[in-house]
Design a protein around this motif. Structure first.
Motif, PDB file in Angstrom:
ATOM      1  N   LEU A  15       5.237  43.136  37.707  1.00  0.00           N
ATOM      2  CA  LEU A  15       5.238  41.688  37.493  1.00  0.00           C
ATOM      3  C   LEU A  15       5.669  41.392  36.062  1.00  0.00           C
ATOM      4  CD1 LEU A  15       1.924  40.634  39.279  1.00  0.00           C
ATOM      5  CD2 LEU A  15       4.264  40.382  40.115  1.00  0.00           C
ATOM      6  N   PRO A  16       6.515  40.382  35.880  1.00  0.00           N
ATOM      7  CA  PRO A  16       6.986  40.064  34.532  1.00  0.00           C
ATOM      8  C   PRO A  16       5.899  39.423  33.673  1.00  0.00           C
ATOM      9  CG  PRO A  16       7.835  38.478  36.104  1.00  0.00           C
ATOM     10  CD  PRO A  16       7.105  39.521  36.900  1.00  0.00           C
ATOM     11  N   GLU A  17       6.037  39.604  32.380  1.00  0.00           N
ATOM     12  CA  GLU A  17       5.163  38.950  31.414  1.00  0.00           C
ATOM     13  C   GLU A  17       5.259  37.436  31.638  1.00  0.00           C
ATOM     14  OE1 GLU A  17       2.416  39.607  28.515  1.00  0.00           O
ATOM     15  OE2 GLU A  17       3.673  41.193  29.333  1.00  0.00           O
ATOM     16  N   GLY A  18       4.139  36.745  31.642  1.00  0.00           N
ATOM     17  CA  GLY A  18       4.148  35.303  31.798  1.00  0.00           C
ATOM     18  C   GLY A  18       3.965  34.822  33.233  1.00  0.00           C
ATOM     19  N   LEU A  19       4.029  35.729  34.205  1.00  0.00           N
ATOM     20  CA  LEU A  19       3.767  35.344  35.593  1.00  0.00           C
ATOM     21  C   LEU A  19       2.299  35.645  35.890  1.00  0.00           C
ATOM     22  CD1 LEU A  19       4.697  34.410  38.423  1.00  0.00           C
ATOM     23  CD2 LEU A  19       5.122  36.815  38.946  1.00  0.00           C
ATOM     24  N   HIS A  20       1.569  34.634  36.295  1.00  0.00           N
ATOM     25  CA  HIS A  20       0.154  34.784  36.598  1.00  0.00           C
ATOM     26  C   HIS A  20      -0.038  34.932  38.101  1.00  0.00           C
ATOM     27  CE1 HIS A  20      -0.843  33.657  32.477  1.00  0.00           C
ATOM     28  NE2 HIS A  20       0.169  32.814  32.586  1.00  0.00           N
ATOM     29  N   VAL A  21      -1.161  35.515  38.502  1.00  0.00           N
ATOM     30  CA  VAL A  21      -1.486  35.674  39.910  1.00  0.00           C
ATOM     31  C   VAL A  21      -2.833  35.005  40.169  1.00  0.00           C
ATOM     32  CG1 VAL A  21      -1.951  37.300  41.790  1.00  0.00           C
ATOM     33  CG2 VAL A  21      -0.224  37.856  40.058  1.00  0.00           C
ATOM     34  N   LEU A  22      -2.889  34.176  41.202  1.00  0.00           N
ATOM     35  CA  LEU A  22      -4.120  33.531  41.642  1.00  0.00           C
ATOM     36  C   LEU A  22      -4.437  34.033  43.040  1.00  0.00           C
ATOM     37  CD1 LEU A  22      -6.385  31.387  41.491  1.00  0.00           C
ATOM     38  CD2 LEU A  22      -4.720  29.749  42.417  1.00  0.00           C
ATOM     39  N   ASP A  23      -5.612  34.624  43.207  1.00  0.00           N
ATOM     40  CA  ASP A  23      -6.051  35.170  44.493  1.00  0.00           C
ATOM     41  C   ASP A  23      -7.097  34.218  45.063  1.00  0.00           C
ATOM     42  OD1 ASP A  23      -7.362  36.736  46.524  1.00  0.00           O
ATOM     43  OD2 ASP A  23      -6.627  38.554  45.542  1.00  0.00           O
ATOM     44  N   VAL A  24      -6.824  33.637  46.232  1.00  0.00           N
ATOM     45  CA  VAL A  24      -7.715  32.631  46.815  1.00  0.00           C
ATOM     46  C   VAL A  24      -8.547  33.171  47.981  1.00  0.00           C
ATOM     47  CG1 VAL A  24      -6.308  30.677  46.045  1.00  0.00           C
ATOM     48  CG2 VAL A  24      -5.878  31.675  48.295  1.00  0.00           C
ATOM     49  N   ARG A  25      -8.644  34.506  48.080  1.00  0.00           N
ATOM     50  CA  ARG A  25      -9.440  35.099  49.159  1.00  0.00           C
ATOM     51  C   ARG A  25     -10.934  35.032  48.837  1.00  0.00           C
ATOM     52  NH1 ARG A  25      -7.581  40.879  49.493  1.00  0.00           N
ATOM     53  NH2 ARG A  25      -7.509  40.573  47.235  1.00  0.00           N
ATOM     54  N   GLU A  26     -11.744  35.370  49.826  1.00  0.00           N
ATOM     55  CA  GLU A  26     -13.198  35.381  49.654  1.00  0.00           C
ATOM     56  C   GLU A  26     -13.635  36.595  48.836  1.00  0.00           C
ATOM     57  OE1 GLU A  26     -15.227  32.851  50.521  1.00  0.00           O
ATOM     58  OE2 GLU A  26     -13.378  31.843  51.130  1.00  0.00           O
ATOM     59  N   ASP A  27     -14.871  36.572  48.352  1.00  0.00           N
ATOM     60  CA  ASP A  27     -15.387  37.611  47.453  1.00  0.00           C
ATOM     61  C   ASP A  27     -15.243  39.025  48.009  1.00  0.00           C
ATOM     62  OD1 ASP A  27     -16.052  35.769  45.481  1.00  0.00           O
ATOM     63  OD2 ASP A  27     -18.114  35.559  46.162  1.00  0.00           O
ATOM     64  N   SER A  68      -3.174  30.896  51.040  1.00  0.00           N
ATOM     65  CA  SER A  68      -2.428  30.714  49.790  1.00  0.00           C
ATOM     66  C   SER A  68      -1.377  29.622  49.934  1.00  0.00           C
ATOM     67  CB  SER A  68      -1.815  32.029  49.315  1.00  0.00           C
ATOM     68  OG  SER A  68      -0.996  32.598  50.296  1.00  0.00           O
ATOM     69  N   ALA A  69      -0.823  29.438  51.130  1.00  0.00           N
ATOM     70  CA  ALA A  69       0.124  28.337  51.352  1.00  0.00           C
ATOM     71  C   ALA A  69      -0.583  27.000  51.179  1.00  0.00           C
ATOM     72  CB  ALA A  69       0.753  28.443  52.741  1.00  0.00           C
ATOM     73  N   GLN A  70      -1.807  26.889  51.695  1.00  0.00           N
ATOM     74  CA  GLN A  70      -2.597  25.664  51.502  1.00  0.00           C
ATOM     75  C   GLN A  70      -2.861  25.430  50.028  1.00  0.00           C
ATOM     76  OE1 GLN A  70      -6.182  26.393  53.749  1.00  0.00           O
ATOM     77  NE2 GLN A  70      -5.387  25.377  55.565  1.00  0.00           N
ATOM     78  N   ALA A  71      -3.276  26.490  49.324  1.00  0.00           N
ATOM     79  CA  ALA A  71      -3.563  26.386  47.895  1.00  0.00           C
ATOM     80  C   ALA A  71      -2.305  26.021  47.117  1.00  0.00           C
ATOM     81  CB  ALA A  71      -4.153  27.695  47.382  1.00  0.00           C
ATOM     82  N   THR A  72      -1.181  26.646  47.472  1.00  0.00           N
ATOM     83  CA  THR A  72       0.079  26.381  46.776  1.00  0.00           C
ATOM     84  C   THR A  72       0.486  24.927  46.950  1.00  0.00           C
ATOM     85  OG1 THR A  72       0.801  28.670  47.030  1.00  0.00           O
ATOM     86  CG2 THR A  72       2.522  27.028  46.623  1.00  0.00           C
ATOM     87  N   ALA A  73       0.400  24.398  48.172  1.00  0.00           N
ATOM     88  CA  ALA A  73       0.760  22.997  48.427  1.00  0.00           C
ATOM     89  C   ALA A  73      -0.124  22.065  47.600  1.00  0.00           C
ATOM     90  CB  ALA A  73       0.637  22.682  49.914  1.00  0.00           C
ATOM     91  N   TRP A  74      -1.414  22.322  47.582  1.00  0.00           N
ATOM     92  CA  TRP A  74      -2.345  21.473  46.847  1.00  0.00           C
ATOM     93  C   TRP A  74      -2.084  21.552  45.339  1.00  0.00           C
ATOM     94  CZ3 TRP A  74      -6.416  22.057  43.325  1.00  0.00           C
ATOM     95  CH2 TRP A  74      -7.202  20.910  43.141  1.00  0.00           C
ATOM     96  N   LEU A  75      -1.904  22.786  44.834  1.00  0.00           N
ATOM     97  CA  LEU A  75      -1.664  22.964  43.404  1.00  0.00           C
ATOM     98  C   LEU A  75      -0.332  22.344  42.976  1.00  0.00           C
ATOM     99  CD1 LEU A  75      -2.983  26.605  43.061  1.00  0.00           C
ATOM    100  CD2 LEU A  75      -3.928  24.593  41.886  1.00  0.00           C
ATOM    101  N   ALA A  76       0.697  22.464  43.804  1.00  0.00           N
ATOM    102  CA  ALA A  76       1.986  21.842  43.498  1.00  0.00           C
ATOM    103  C   ALA A  76       1.822  20.324  43.406  1.00  0.00           C
ATOM    104  CB  ALA A  76       3.030  22.218  44.545  1.00  0.00           C
ATOM    105  N   HIS A  77       1.010  19.763  44.306  1.00  0.00           N
ATOM    106  CA  HIS A  77       0.726  18.323  44.289  1.00  0.00           C
ATOM    107  C   HIS A  77      -0.001  17.924  42.999  1.00  0.00           C
ATOM    108  CE1 HIS A  77       0.281  14.395  46.112  1.00  0.00           C
ATOM    109  NE2 HIS A  77      -0.993  14.403  45.779  1.00  0.00           N
ATOM    110  N   GLN A  78      -0.734  18.873  42.417  1.00  0.00           N
ATOM    111  CA  GLN A  78      -1.435  18.629  41.147  1.00  0.00           C
ATOM    112  C   GLN A  78      -0.516  18.841  39.943  1.00  0.00           C
ATOM    113  OE1 GLN A  78      -4.608  17.439  41.541  1.00  0.00           O
ATOM    114  NE2 GLN A  78      -4.111  17.746  43.694  1.00  0.00           N
ATOM    115  N   GLY A  79       0.749  19.178  40.210  1.00  0.00           N
ATOM    116  CA  GLY A  79       1.726  19.349  39.146  1.00  0.00           C
ATOM    117  C   GLY A  79       1.833  20.761  38.600  1.00  0.00           C
ATOM    118  N   ARG A  80       1.244  21.737  39.300  1.00  0.00           N
ATOM    119  CA  ARG A  80       1.292  23.126  38.835  1.00  0.00           C
ATOM    120  C   ARG A  80       2.574  23.806  39.309  1.00  0.00           C
ATOM    121  NH1 ARG A  80      -3.589  24.616  36.336  1.00  0.00           N
ATOM    122  NH2 ARG A  80      -4.663  22.625  36.027  1.00  0.00           N
TER     123      ARG A  80
END
Length: 110
Positions: A15-27, A68-80
């Motif tokens: 993964l390139p420097e500056g690319l972050h990863v968000l994991d939305v799975r359960e514990d 993650s598709a649900q999270a991505t859609a919501w986060l994009a709507h938040q301007g991320r």
């Protein structure tokens, strides 16, 4: 709204420097195996923990890509600046990409 999506073949390795990863799975899923350095916020906690999501470009992952598709859609709507990993951690694991675990076992996707 179209969900920005990338397949595993479109994700640079390493993964390139500056690319972050968000994991939305359960514990339990997170503990079994995840991408080193990822931020872990289960999907249902995302609205109240939005300030923990990096402002920079972020790859959002789950097991197969649905949550993650649900999270991505919501986060994009938040301007991320976010993109969903189509195929999720299953495709990540199948591609032989590195993972770590929190449970003392060999990392894997459950």
């Amino acid at each position: 709204m179209q969900v920005p999506t990338v397949s595993i073949t479109g994700v640079p390795d390493p993964l390139p420097e500056g690319l972050h990863v968000l994991d939305v799975r359960e514990d339990a899923e997170w503990q079994a195996g995840h991408i080193a350095g990822a931020v872990h916020i289960p999907l249902m906690e995302l609205p109240e923990r939005l300030d923990e999501v990096p402002l920079e470009q972020t790859l959002v992952v789950c097991k197969v890509g649905g949550r993650s598709a649900q999270a991505t859609a919501w986060l994009a709507h938040q301007g991320r600046d976010v993109v969903n990993l189509d195929g999720g951690m299953l495709d990540w694991e199948a591609a032989g990409r590195p993972m770590v675990s929190e449970n003392g076992q060999e990392p894997g996707v459950i």
